[in-house]
Design a protein around this motif. Structure first.
Motif, PDB file in Angstrom:
ATOM      1  N   THR A 178       6.712  -1.664  -3.354  1.00  0.00           N
ATOM      2  CA  THR A 178       7.829  -1.874  -4.253  1.00  0.00           C
ATOM      3  C   THR A 178       7.431  -1.702  -5.707  1.00  0.00           C
ATOM      4  OG1 THR A 178       9.418  -3.543  -5.012  1.00  0.00           O
ATOM      5  CG2 THR A 178       7.334  -4.362  -4.157  1.00  0.00           C
ATOM      6  N   SER A 179       8.405  -1.340  -6.531  1.00  0.00           N
ATOM      7  CA  SER A 179       8.181  -1.257  -7.973  1.00  0.00           C
ATOM      8  C   SER A 179       8.307  -2.624  -8.641  1.00  0.00           C
ATOM      9  CB  SER A 179       9.185  -0.285  -8.610  1.00  0.00           C
ATOM     10  OG  SER A 179       8.955   1.036  -8.177  1.00  0.00           O
ATOM     11  N   SER A 180       8.814  -3.607  -7.921  1.00  0.00           N
ATOM     12  CA  SER A 180       8.972  -4.943  -8.483  1.00  0.00           C
ATOM     13  C   SER A 180       7.618  -5.612  -8.680  1.00  0.00           C
ATOM     14  CB  SER A 180       9.833  -5.811  -7.566  1.00  0.00           C
ATOM     15  OG  SER A 180      11.164  -5.345  -7.544  1.00  0.00           O
ATOM     16  N   PRO A 181       7.494  -6.469  -9.694  1.00  0.00           N
ATOM     17  CA  PRO A 181       6.227  -7.173  -9.932  1.00  0.00           C
ATOM     18  C   PRO A 181       5.941  -8.218  -8.863  1.00  0.00           C
ATOM     19  CG  PRO A 181       7.905  -7.976 -11.421  1.00  0.00           C
ATOM     20  CD  PRO A 181       8.506  -6.796 -10.716  1.00  0.00           C
ATOM     21  N   ARG A 182       4.665  -8.584  -8.739  1.00  0.00           N
ATOM     22  CA  ARG A 182       4.234  -9.504  -7.689  1.00  0.00           C
ATOM     23  C   ARG A 182       4.974 -10.847  -7.737  1.00  0.00           C
ATOM     24  NH1 ARG A 182       1.809 -10.207  -2.730  1.00  0.00           N
ATOM     25  NH2 ARG A 182       0.499  -8.403  -3.223  1.00  0.00           N
ATOM     26  N   ALA A 183       5.205 -11.386  -8.924  1.00  0.00           N
ATOM     27  CA  ALA A 183       5.876 -12.681  -9.024  1.00  0.00           C
ATOM     28  C   ALA A 183       7.257 -12.638  -8.390  1.00  0.00           C
ATOM     29  CB  ALA A 183       5.983 -13.105 -10.489  1.00  0.00           C
TER      30      ALA A 183
ATOM     31  N   PRO B 196       7.548   7.364  -9.755  1.00  0.00           N
ATOM     32  CA  PRO B 196       7.513   8.341  -8.660  1.00  0.00           C
ATOM     33  C   PRO B 196       6.130   8.907  -8.310  1.00  0.00           C
ATOM     34  CG  PRO B 196       8.218   9.424 -10.656  1.00  0.00           C
ATOM     35  CD  PRO B 196       8.071   7.966 -11.004  1.00  0.00           C
ATOM     36  N   HIS B 197       5.072   8.396  -8.940  1.00  0.00           N
ATOM     37  CA  HIS B 197       3.723   8.825  -8.571  1.00  0.00           C
ATOM     38  C   HIS B 197       3.446   8.384  -7.136  1.00  0.00           C
ATOM     39  CE1 HIS B 197      -0.681   9.184  -8.699  1.00  0.00           C
ATOM     40  NE2 HIS B 197      -0.501   9.960  -9.773  1.00  0.00           N
ATOM     41  N   PRO B 198       2.652   9.135  -6.388  1.00  0.00           N
ATOM     42  CA  PRO B 198       2.381   8.764  -4.986  1.00  0.00           C
ATOM     43  C   PRO B 198       1.424   7.597  -4.807  1.00  0.00           C
ATOM     44  CG  PRO B 198       1.189  10.770  -5.557  1.00  0.00           C
ATOM     45  CD  PRO B 198       2.119  10.481  -6.708  1.00  0.00           C
ATOM     46  N   GLU B 199       0.799   7.117  -5.895  1.00  0.00           N
ATOM     47  CA  GLU B 199      -0.223   6.086  -5.755  1.00  0.00           C
ATOM     48  C   GLU B 199       0.221   4.859  -4.963  1.00  0.00           C
ATOM     49  OE1 GLU B 199      -2.984   2.981  -8.301  1.00  0.00           O
ATOM     50  OE2 GLU B 199      -1.956   4.574  -9.388  1.00  0.00           O
ATOM     51  N   PRO B 200       1.431   4.322  -5.168  1.00  0.00           N
ATOM     52  CA  PRO B 200       1.793   3.121  -4.392  1.00  0.00           C
ATOM     53  C   PRO B 200       1.723   3.333  -2.883  1.00  0.00           C
ATOM     54  CG  PRO B 200       3.270   3.386  -6.251  1.00  0.00           C
ATOM     55  CD  PRO B 200       2.446   4.632  -6.184  1.00  0.00           C
ATOM     56  N   TYR B 201       2.211   4.465  -2.408  1.00  0.00           N
ATOM     57  CA  TYR B 201       2.186   4.720  -0.962  1.00  0.00           C
ATOM     58  C   TYR B 201       0.788   5.080  -0.471  1.00  0.00           C
ATOM     59  CZ  TYR B 201       7.126   4.060  -0.483  1.00  0.00           C
ATOM     60  OH  TYR B 201       8.368   3.468  -0.446  1.00  0.00           O
ATOM     61  N   LEU B 202       0.047   5.809  -1.270  1.00  0.00           N
ATOM     62  CA  LEU B 202      -1.337   6.116  -0.897  1.00  0.00           C
ATOM     63  C   LEU B 202      -2.163   4.837  -0.843  1.00  0.00           C
ATOM     64  CD1 LEU B 202      -1.897   9.336  -3.029  1.00  0.00           C
ATOM     65  CD2 LEU B 202      -1.607   9.201  -0.542  1.00  0.00           C
ATOM     66  N   THR B 203      -1.900   3.914  -1.751  1.00  0.00           N
ATOM     67  CA  THR B 203      -2.612   2.636  -1.753  1.00  0.00           C
ATOM     68  C   THR B 203      -2.306   1.842  -0.487  1.00  0.00           C
ATOM     69  OG1 THR B 203      -2.603   2.526  -4.171  1.00  0.00           O
ATOM     70  CG2 THR B 203      -2.910   0.453  -2.980  1.00  0.00           C
ATOM     71  N   ALA B 204      -1.039   1.809  -0.094  1.00  0.00           N
ATOM     72  CA  ALA B 204      -0.658   1.082   1.121  1.00  0.00           C
ATOM     73  C   ALA B 204      -1.363   1.645   2.348  1.00  0.00           C
ATOM     74  CB  ALA B 204       0.852   1.130   1.296  1.00  0.00           C
ATOM     75  N   ALA B 205      -1.371   2.969   2.481  1.00  0.00           N
ATOM     76  CA  ALA B 205      -2.037   3.593   3.631  1.00  0.00           C
ATOM     77  C   ALA B 205      -3.535   3.304   3.617  1.00  0.00           C
ATOM     78  CB  ALA B 205      -1.779   5.095   3.623  1.00  0.00           C
TER      79      ALA B 205
ATOM     80  N   ASP C  13      15.218   4.227  -0.828  1.00  0.00           N
ATOM     81  CA  ASP C  13      16.636   4.368  -1.133  1.00  0.00           C
ATOM     82  C   ASP C  13      16.916   5.125  -2.422  1.00  0.00           C
ATOM     83  OD1 ASP C  13      17.801   2.012  -3.366  1.00  0.00           O
ATOM     84  OD2 ASP C  13      15.703   2.006  -2.734  1.00  0.00           O
ATOM     85  N   SER C  14      15.940   5.237  -3.334  1.00  0.00           N
ATOM     86  CA  SER C  14      16.200   5.804  -4.656  1.00  0.00           C
ATOM     87  C   SER C  14      15.505   7.146  -4.848  1.00  0.00           C
ATOM     88  CB  SER C  14      15.710   4.839  -5.745  1.00  0.00           C
ATOM     89  OG  SER C  14      14.295   4.796  -5.759  1.00  0.00           O
ATOM     90  N   PRO C  15      15.993   7.973  -5.764  1.00  0.00           N
ATOM     91  CA  PRO C  15      15.313   9.241  -6.051  1.00  0.00           C
ATOM     92  C   PRO C  15      13.860   9.039  -6.470  1.00  0.00           C
ATOM     93  CG  PRO C  15      17.507   9.245  -7.015  1.00  0.00           C
ATOM     94  CD  PRO C  15      17.268   7.853  -6.514  1.00  0.00           C
ATOM     95  N   THR C  16      13.601   8.009  -7.272  1.00  0.00           N
ATOM     96  CA  THR C  16      12.239   7.734  -7.719  1.00  0.00           C
ATOM     97  C   THR C  16      11.340   7.371  -6.545  1.00  0.00           C
ATOM     98  OG1 THR C  16      13.050   6.965  -9.854  1.00  0.00           O
ATOM     99  CG2 THR C  16      10.836   6.286  -9.227  1.00  0.00           C
ATOM    100  N   GLY C  17      11.838   6.513  -5.678  1.00  0.00           N
ATOM    101  CA  GLY C  17      11.056   6.103  -4.521  1.00  0.00           C
ATOM    102  C   GLY C  17      10.838   7.229  -3.535  1.00  0.00           C
ATOM    103  N   VAL C  18      11.871   8.012  -3.291  1.00  0.00           N
ATOM    104  CA  VAL C  18      11.744   9.154  -2.383  1.00  0.00           C
ATOM    105  C   VAL C  18      10.710  10.133  -2.918  1.00  0.00           C
ATOM    106  CG1 VAL C  18      12.940  11.197  -1.505  1.00  0.00           C
ATOM    107  CG2 VAL C  18      14.034   8.954  -1.357  1.00  0.00           C
ATOM    108  N   ALA C  19      10.732  10.375  -4.223  1.00  0.00           N
ATOM    109  CA  ALA C  19       9.750  11.290  -4.825  1.00  0.00           C
ATOM    110  C   ALA C  19       8.330  10.777  -4.621  1.00  0.00           C
ATOM    111  CB  ALA C  19      10.046  11.462  -6.310  1.00  0.00           C
ATOM    112  N   SER C  20       8.131   9.478  -4.772  1.00  0.00           N
ATOM    113  CA  SER C  20       6.812   8.880  -4.572  1.00  0.00           C
ATOM    114  C   SER C  20       6.344   9.034  -3.131  1.00  0.00           C
ATOM    115  CB  SER C  20       6.868   7.397  -4.948  1.00  0.00           C
ATOM    116  OG  SER C  20       5.668   6.734  -4.622  1.00  0.00           O
ATOM    117  N   ALA C  21       7.203   8.671  -2.201  1.00  0.00           N
ATOM    118  CA  ALA C  21       6.847   8.735  -0.790  1.00  0.00           C
ATOM    119  C   ALA C  21       6.599  10.176  -0.345  1.00  0.00           C
ATOM    120  CB  ALA C  21       7.956   8.103   0.050  1.00  0.00           C
TER     121      ALA C  21
END
Length: 235
Positions: free
Chosen positions: A122-127, A155-164, A179-187
Motif C-alpha cells: 500500500t501507499s499508505s503510511p505504516r501508522a 507507480p515505481h515497481p519497488e513496493p511490489y518487488l519488495t513484497a516478492a 484499483d488505481s492507475p498508479t497502483g496498476v502501473a507499479s504492479a
C-alpha cells in the motif's frame, strides 16, 4: 495460520503469492480520504478540484500534498505540515470503521485457505496501515509493505518487488490486485500478473492487466491462470 506451514505453492497450480493493494481494493477507504483532503483544502481557503482528487488516488503522501498545494495555487506550503494534518485526520476516520470492498473478504479468505502467501502492498503510511489491520486482520498477511517503508513509491515497481523479495517468491509467479492507475502501473512494471478492479477512477485497457468490475467474480482458478500466463510470457 501461516501460509508457509502449508504446501509450497510453487509446486502447485496456485500463484506463488497474491499481493493486495489496500485503499480502494480491499477496503472502501477512498471516501474517507475524500473527507480529509477536502477538509484540508478548506482549511487552506480553497476547494480541491475533481481532477486533482483523481490524480491523488494511489499516490504516496508527498506527491499527494504536492498535487493538493498546486491545485490550490499554494505551492509554497510545507508538504510535511500538510501530511501531518492529513495523517492525524485520516487516523480518526479510519478508527470509525472501514468497509470491505465487494468480494474482497471472500477472496482473501479463499487465498489464505489455499495456503498461498499474501502481502499487503500500500501507499499508505505504516501508522495508518496498523489501524486498517484491525479490520483486515494482520494474520491475513505474511508481509506488509507500507508507503513510508520503500525508497520509491508507486507507480515505481519497488513496493511490489519488495513484497516478492520478502516472501521469497519470483515476482513473475505472483498476482497483484489493484484499483488505481498508479497502483496498476507499479504492479505491471514489477512483472507480476495484474488484476485491476476500478474503484474511484476508470482504468484504461492495458496488455497484461485483467480488469474486472468487482472482486466478487475473482477466484483461485482465475488467479492461477493469470499467474501461469505471466510466468509463461516471462519465461
Amino acid at each position: 495460520m501461516s501460509a508457509t506451514t502449508l504446501e509450497d505453492p510453487l509446486s502447485s497450480h496456485h500463484p506463488a503469492a497474491v499481493l493486495f493493494d489496500m485503499d480502494g481494493t480491499l477496503v472502501d477507504s477512498e471516501k474517507l480520504w475524500d473527507v480529509a483532503l477536502q477538509e484540508l483544502a478548506r482549511e487552506y481557503g480553497g476547494d480541491l478540484s475533481a481532477d486533482a482528487r483523481r490524480a491523488i488516488i494511489g499516490t504516496a503522501m508527498a506527491e499527494s500534498m504536492r498535487i493538493l498545494h498546486d491545485d490550490l495555487g499554494q505551492p509554497e506550503r510545507d508538504p510535511d505540515v500538510s501530511a501531518a494534518w492529513i495523517n492525524a485526520r485520516i487516523l480518526e476516520l479510519f478508527r470509525t470503521g472501514l468497509r470491505w470492498r465487494p468480494g474482497a473478504f471472500d477472496l482473501l479468505r479463499a487465498v489464505r485457505a489455499a495456503g498461498i502467501p499474501t502481502a499487503l502492498v500500500t501507499s499508505s503510511p505504516r501508522a495508518l496501515v496498523e489501524i486498517a489491520l484491525d479490520t483486515l486482520v494482520r494474520d491475513n498477511f505474511d508481509v506488509v509493505v507500507a508507503g513510508d517503508e520503500v525508497v520509491a513509491a508507486k507507480p515505481h515497481p519497488e513496493p511490489y518487488l519488495t513484497a516478492a523479495r520478502l516472501l521469497g517468491v519470483p515476482i513473475e509467479r505472483c498476482v497483484a490486485i489493484e484499483d488505481s492507475p498508479t497502483g496498476v502501473a507499479s504492479a505491471r512494471a514489477s512483472g507480476a500478473a495484474v488484476v485491476a478492479v476500478p474503484a474511484e477512477v476508470p482504468l484504461p485497457s492495458l496488455t497484461g492487466v485483467h480488469q474486472v468490475e468487482s472482486l466478487t467474480g475473482v477466484d483461485l482458478e482465475l488467479l492461477a491462470a493469470l499467474a501461469a500466463d505471466r510466468a509463461g510470457a516471462s519465461g
